[in-house]
Structure formats: C-alpha cells, structure tokens
Design an enzyme around this catalytic site. Structure first.
Site, PDB file in Angstrom:
ATOM      1  N   HIS A 114       0.800  -1.247   0.000  1.00 51.57           N
ATOM      2  CA  HIS A 114      -0.014   0.001   0.042  1.00 51.57           C
ATOM      3  C   HIS A 114       0.956   1.219  -0.079  1.00 51.57           C
ATOM      4  O   HIS A 114       1.871   1.495   0.653  1.00 51.57           O
ATOM      5  CB  HIS A 114      -0.942  -0.008   1.059  1.00 51.57           C
ATOM      6  CG  HIS A 114      -2.098  -0.921   0.945  1.00 51.57           C
ATOM      7  ND1 HIS A 114      -3.489  -0.291   0.691  1.00 51.57           N
ATOM      8  CD2 HIS A 114      -2.284  -2.136   0.987  1.00 51.57           C
ATOM      9  CE1 HIS A 114      -4.330  -1.196   0.525  1.00 51.57           C
ATOM     10  NE2 HIS A 114      -3.751  -2.087   0.791  1.00 51.57           N
ATOM     11  N   PRO A 115       0.276   2.330  -0.653  1.00 57.93           N
ATOM     12  CA  PRO A 115       1.115   3.429  -0.785  1.00 57.93           C
ATOM     13  C   PRO A 115       1.127   4.357   0.586  1.00 57.93           C
ATOM     14  O   PRO A 115       0.090   4.419   1.259  1.00 57.93           O
ATOM     15  CB  PRO A 115       0.773   4.257  -1.876  1.00 57.93           C
ATOM     16  CG  PRO A 115      -0.842   4.005  -2.038  1.00 57.93           C
ATOM     17  CD  PRO A 115      -0.719   2.391  -1.574  1.00 57.93           C
ATOM     18  N   SER A 147      -6.194   3.613  -5.810  1.00 55.25           N
ATOM     19  CA  SER A 147      -5.604   4.497  -4.623  1.00 55.25           C
ATOM     20  C   SER A 147      -5.761   5.820  -4.946  1.00 55.25           C
ATOM     21  O   SER A 147      -5.936   6.862  -4.297  1.00 55.25           O
ATOM     22  CB  SER A 147      -4.175   4.053  -4.481  1.00 55.25           C
ATOM     23  OG  SER A 147      -4.046   2.678  -3.870  1.00 55.25           O
ATOM     24  N   GLU A 174      -9.365   6.800  -4.267  1.00 55.15           N
ATOM     25  CA  GLU A 174      -9.542   6.728  -2.828  1.00 55.15           C
ATOM     26  C   GLU A 174      -8.979   8.056  -2.262  1.00 55.15           C
ATOM     27  O   GLU A 174      -9.428   8.804  -1.403  1.00 55.15           O
ATOM     28  CB  GLU A 174      -9.204   5.496  -2.175  1.00 55.15           C
ATOM     29  CG  GLU A 174     -10.094   4.293  -2.767  1.00 55.15           C
ATOM     30  CD  GLU A 174      -9.304   2.994  -2.595  1.00 55.15           C
ATOM     31  OE1 GLU A 174      -9.916   2.071  -2.981  1.00 55.15           O
ATOM     32  OE2 GLU A 174      -7.854   3.157  -2.256  1.00 55.15           O
ATOM     33  N   GLN A 175      -7.833   8.381  -2.499  1.00 55.68           N
ATOM     34  CA  GLN A 175      -7.045   9.390  -1.943  1.00 55.68           C
ATOM     35  C   GLN A 175      -7.883  10.871  -2.098  1.00 55.68           C
ATOM     36  O   GLN A 175      -7.879  11.504  -1.433  1.00 55.68           O
ATOM     37  CB  GLN A 175      -5.770   9.519  -2.082  1.00 55.68           C
ATOM     38  CG  GLN A 175      -4.817   8.258  -1.659  1.00 55.68           C
ATOM     39  CD  GLN A 175      -3.341   8.535  -1.230  1.00 55.68           C
ATOM     40  OE1 GLN A 175      -2.970   9.519  -1.045  1.00 55.68           O
ATOM     41  NE2 GLN A 175      -2.569   7.369  -1.244  1.00 55.68           N
ATOM     42  N   PHE A 223       1.080   3.631   6.852  1.00 55.96           N
ATOM     43  CA  PHE A 223      -0.358   3.835   7.853  1.00 55.96           C
ATOM     44  C   PHE A 223      -1.648   3.493   6.815  1.00 55.96           C
ATOM     45  O   PHE A 223      -1.306   4.195   5.708  1.00 55.96           O
ATOM     46  CB  PHE A 223      -0.170   5.241   8.314  1.00 55.96           C
ATOM     47  CG  PHE A 223      -1.678   5.630   8.746  1.00 55.96           C
ATOM     48  CD1 PHE A 223      -1.861   5.345  10.062  1.00 55.96           C
ATOM     49  CD2 PHE A 223      -2.516   6.466   8.006  1.00 55.96           C
ATOM     50  CE1 PHE A 223      -3.040   5.646  10.706  1.00 55.96           C
ATOM     51  CE2 PHE A 223      -3.751   6.817   8.450  1.00 55.96           C
ATOM     52  CZ  PHE A 223      -4.184   6.394   9.821  1.00 55.96           C
ATOM     53  N   ALA A 244      -9.116   3.124   5.443  1.00 57.48           N
ATOM     54  CA  ALA A 244     -10.025   3.418   4.581  1.00 57.48           C
ATOM     55  C   ALA A 244     -10.399   4.788   4.472  1.00 57.48           C
ATOM     56  O   ALA A 244     -11.369   5.291   5.022  1.00 57.48           O
ATOM     57  CB  ALA A 244     -11.165   2.226   4.791  1.00 57.48           C
ATOM     58  N   VAL A 245      -9.882   5.521   3.408  1.00 62.87           N
ATOM     59  CA  VAL A 245     -10.097   7.079   3.455  1.00 62.87           C
ATOM     60  C   VAL A 245     -11.400   7.277   3.020  1.00 62.87           C
ATOM     61  O   VAL A 245     -12.110   8.434   3.376  1.00 62.87           O
ATOM     62  CB  VAL A 245      -9.086   7.855   2.579  1.00 62.87           C
ATOM     63  CG1 VAL A 245      -7.604   7.603   2.805  1.00 62.87           C
ATOM     64  CG2 VAL A 245      -9.186   7.240   1.041  1.00 62.87           C
TER      65      VAL A 245
END
Length: 471
Positions: free
Chosen positions: A371-372, A388, A391-392, A423, A426-427
């Site tokens: 995961h980034p 991703s 999501e971000q 870290f 789930a954004v």
C-alpha cells in the site's frame, strides 16, 4: 470448481419496490390446487393409493389396493368443495390461479368449463399428483412435456405457469429448460418474484407457500378450525401490508385445496379473511400470470458476469488488484466454496478477506507494504493505482496545502519507522481531519495492534472497491 448452488442472498437487504398497479401496498395471489382425479390410485396405473393431504391423518399408502375412504375425500373436493369455492370467488369477483394436475383436469370437464367461464388462470400442476423425488431426470422431463400436451388438449390453451409441488431437485431446472412458462413456483424462498438463469433462459420464479396454506388442516402442527386459518392469514396480511406502507411492497400467496378449505367449517375462515382484506383498500388481488407480466415489465432481468461462475484466470484478472498489488489473494479466494451469495460486493469481499486472513503473517505484511503512503511521493509522482488515486482524492488528499503535505510526510516517516509498514486507513470512510487524527493517535500503538488494525483497514478498502464493481 468448488461451487455452492443454493442462493441465500436473494434480493438482499434492499429489495426492489414492487410498484404494484395503482400503488397497491400488497399483491395477493390466491391459488386453488386442483388435484382430484390426479392423485395416486391403482385406477390411474399407480402402485398404491394416495396418502397425502387429506383428513385421514397418519394414513399410509395401500400397495395394490384402492383406499375407498381416501378416494371419497378427494371426490368431495370435486363434487362439493370446488363449487362452494367457485361461488365464493365469483361472488367476490376475485381472480384465482388454478394449479391444475393435467390428469385431474381431464377427469373433471365441468369444473374446467367453470374455471374458464370465470376467467381464472389455469396453470399446470404437473401430469399426476405424485412424488417426483425419485423420478429419473429423463422420466420427469417426459412427464413435463406430457403434462403440457394434455393440459393444452383439455383446456384449449397451453399452460403459462407451473407448480409441481411434490418435486425433485431437478424440477425447477427442467421446467425452466422446457422454455414454455412465464413463471414457475416450485420454491418457497421469498416474498417477491425473482429471476434465475438456466442456460440462455431467464426464468421468472414466483415463490409459493406451505404455511399460508390450507394444507395445514391436514398436517401437524396445523389448523383445526376456520378461525385459526383466518387469524394466520390476517396476521400475515397485516405484517406485509405494513411493510408496503413503509415502502417495501410484497406479495402474499395463499394456497387452497378443494377437499380441505372447501369444507363448511374451514371455508368460513377464508371468507372472513377475504372480507377483511377487501375492506382494507390498497390491495391488488391478482393471478400469478398478472404478477408475472407486471414483474417482467417493471423488473426485467439483468445479466452480469458472476464471480462464482468465472474461470480462475478471469477471476484473478478481474479481482487481482482489489488487494493492492497482491493477486494471490484473489487466486486463493477462487478455491473457496463460492456461490450466488458471493456475487455481490459484500459477499465477494468476505471471500477475499477469508483468503487474506488464512495467509501467513509475512504474506499479509507484504500486502500492507504494497500500500502507498497517504499523500506520499508516489501520489506526487502520479504513480498510484487508479483505485488508490480515486480513494485519496475522495478525502481531498490530492489537494493538500504545503503545510498539510509536510505533516503527512512527517507522519508517514514516523509511522513506518515505528511499525515497519505504511499507515493504512479506508479514506473513503473518513474526512481529511479524521484521517489526520487517526494517524496521530495510531502511531503510538504497539506494532501488533497496528498490524491487526491495518489488516482490517485493508479488508475494508477491498470491500469498498468491490461494491463499486458489483453494484
């Protein structure tokens, strides 16, 4: 493929709005089973007499003999019970669906004429009123074809609906494969119609009932007086009607038999219920054919690529990226006992989570490390996966101020130094402020706690991704 055919999902937690005609809160389907003359009898070429659904409780089949008492009870249904019910329903102007055993219809021409004159729907109840559970598939298929032929010969029209009743595990598939029916009813698994896919055919199923059914006068535990039948029907009606008022309109099937409900003391309970339901308003009394036509028009079937039916290669191709850069999770999930319940976002998320949870700690750690960082260097370089990136962006992490970006980068570095993996949160479940607060709070946790928390967050991210794919 380790696949489980039973469907425990159905319409799921959010069933469709039935949108019954006229805004009705409830559709009532009244079904009259016509079996008299189609039951087991050596006169019909059977090996023994009938022993099912009569007022002779506990009786068994009589091999090679006629059971005179049993025969006369069935004859009551044709001679007296049917006509009592005919007067009741035609007097109220309520439509009926007949489940007609083809050989019974052939032996009762006057009753068939009365059904047709009343405009009732005459569906097929099979060729004979006998058990099918041990019937070879080829024999049952031939029996279905002969039932259609004889039904058409006797009534003048082919049946558009089907219910076997004493069916086999093959019955639903075989009747669907016949390609002749607008609806079939050999299930008891829902309060609404639904579609099944049998080969290239989309078959509508209208579930039936064994509890809002006068057969309980002949089974234990069951009804012993008309008032008990009325009370059960009324309670069922009130519950379903209330759900309709709340925006979840359903269907209420009621099963009847001439030789049972046609008796004077029993029919009183049915009449009482019909008076109650008719006075309520907002009720659509409909044949099953009318329900089928409405459902096909307002809720047509939609085919989609079902995960439980995919090859391994296609499954991994489609879902291999759900767990970040870790296609092995999907590959292992494919080996599980998948079925219709896993053809939804929630269901498939559970299957992938099981594969992830079964993995060795070092394998799960590798998934975490894949995961980034949140708002990290990969994001700046636009090297995140599409999932991703979206999501971000949903939490505004793609539009940080310089100060916010510096805070995230500092926290990322501190977190990885302490725990050995990025870290993860789930954004899409959080705001930017909530993410920062969780970041700052979780850094201080011990690594075992954070490992468990991060794994749970990975599973939640996967579930959200799958809900997007499998709506």
């Amino acid at each position: 493929m380790n696949r489980y055919p039973r469907d425990f999902h159905g319409h799921g937690p959010n069933p469709p709005d039935a949108t019954w005609p006229g805004g009705a809160k409830l559709a009532i389907s009244l079904v009259l089973n016509y079996e008299e003359g189609g039951e087991n009898n050596i006169l019909h070429g059977d090996a023994a007499s009938e022993a099912f659904l009569s007022d002779i409780n506990g009786t068994g089949m009589w091999p090679g003999q006629r059971h005179w008492n049993m025969e006369s009870i069935y004859e009551y249904g044709a001679r007296a019970g049917f006509w009592r019910l005919h007067r009741l329903f035609t007097g109220f102007g309520i439509p009926l669906t007949i489940y007609g055993v083809a050989t019974a219809l052939a032996r009762n021409p006057e009753q068939v004429a009365a059904m047709k004159s009343a405009g009732w729907e005459i569906a097929s109840h099979g060729l004979k009123w006998v058990e099918h559970k041990d019937m070879p598939e080829t024999e049952e298929r031939a029996s279905i074809a002969e039932a259609i032929r004889l039904h058409t010969e006797v009534t003048g029209e082919p049946p558009k609906g089907w219910y076997t009743g004493r069916c086999s595990a093959n019955t639903v598939r075989l009747t669907a494969e016949a390609g002749a029916f607008d609806w079939i009813s050999d299930t008891y698994d829902d309060d609404l119609p639904y579609w099944i896919e049998v080969g290239d055919r989309d078959q509508l199923v209208i579930p039936y009932t064994l509890e809002a059914n006068d057969m309980r006068f002949a089974t234990s535990p069951g009804y012993i007086e008309g008032e008990m039948f009325f009370t059960y029907l009324k309670d069922s009606f009130d519950t379903l009607y209330r759900e309709g008022v709340e925006g979840h309109a359903k269907m209420f099937s009621i099963g009847l038999h001439n030789r049972l409900i046609g008796r004077p003391g029993k029919v009183a309970g049915l009449r009482r219920f019909l008076d109650y339901a008719r006075a309520k308003g907002g009720v659509w009394f409909a044949t099953r054919g009318e329900i089928a036509a409405h459902w096909a028009a307002h809720h047509p079937h939609r085919r989609f690529e079902r995960p439980s039916r995919m090859s391994r290669a296609r499954f991994v191709e489609r879902f291999g990226g759900i767990y970040e850069h870790s296609p092995w999770v999907a590959d292992r999930a494919w080996d599980l006992e998948l079925g219709p319940a896993h053809d939804t976002g929630v269901g498939l998320a559970n299957a992938l989570a099981r594969a992830f949870r079964r993995a060795a700690p070092e394998e799960r750690l590798a998934v975490l490390k894949a995961h980034p960082d949140l708002a990290g260097k990969l994001a700046l370089a636009k090297r995140l996966t599409a999932e991703s990136t979206g999501e971000q962006a949903s939490a505004g992490l793609d539009a940080l101020t310089d100060a916010e970006r510096e805070t995230f980068q500092r926290l990322n570095a501190e977190y990885v130094a302490r725990h050995g993996f990025p870290f993860i949160i789930a954004v899409r479940d959080n705001t930017k402020a909530a993410i920062l607060a969780a970041f700052q709070a979780r850094i201080a946790n011990d690594s075992a706690t954070e490992f468990a928390t991060a794994c749970a967050q990975v599973e939640r991210i996967a579930e959200l991704r799958l809900q997007d794919l499998l709506k």
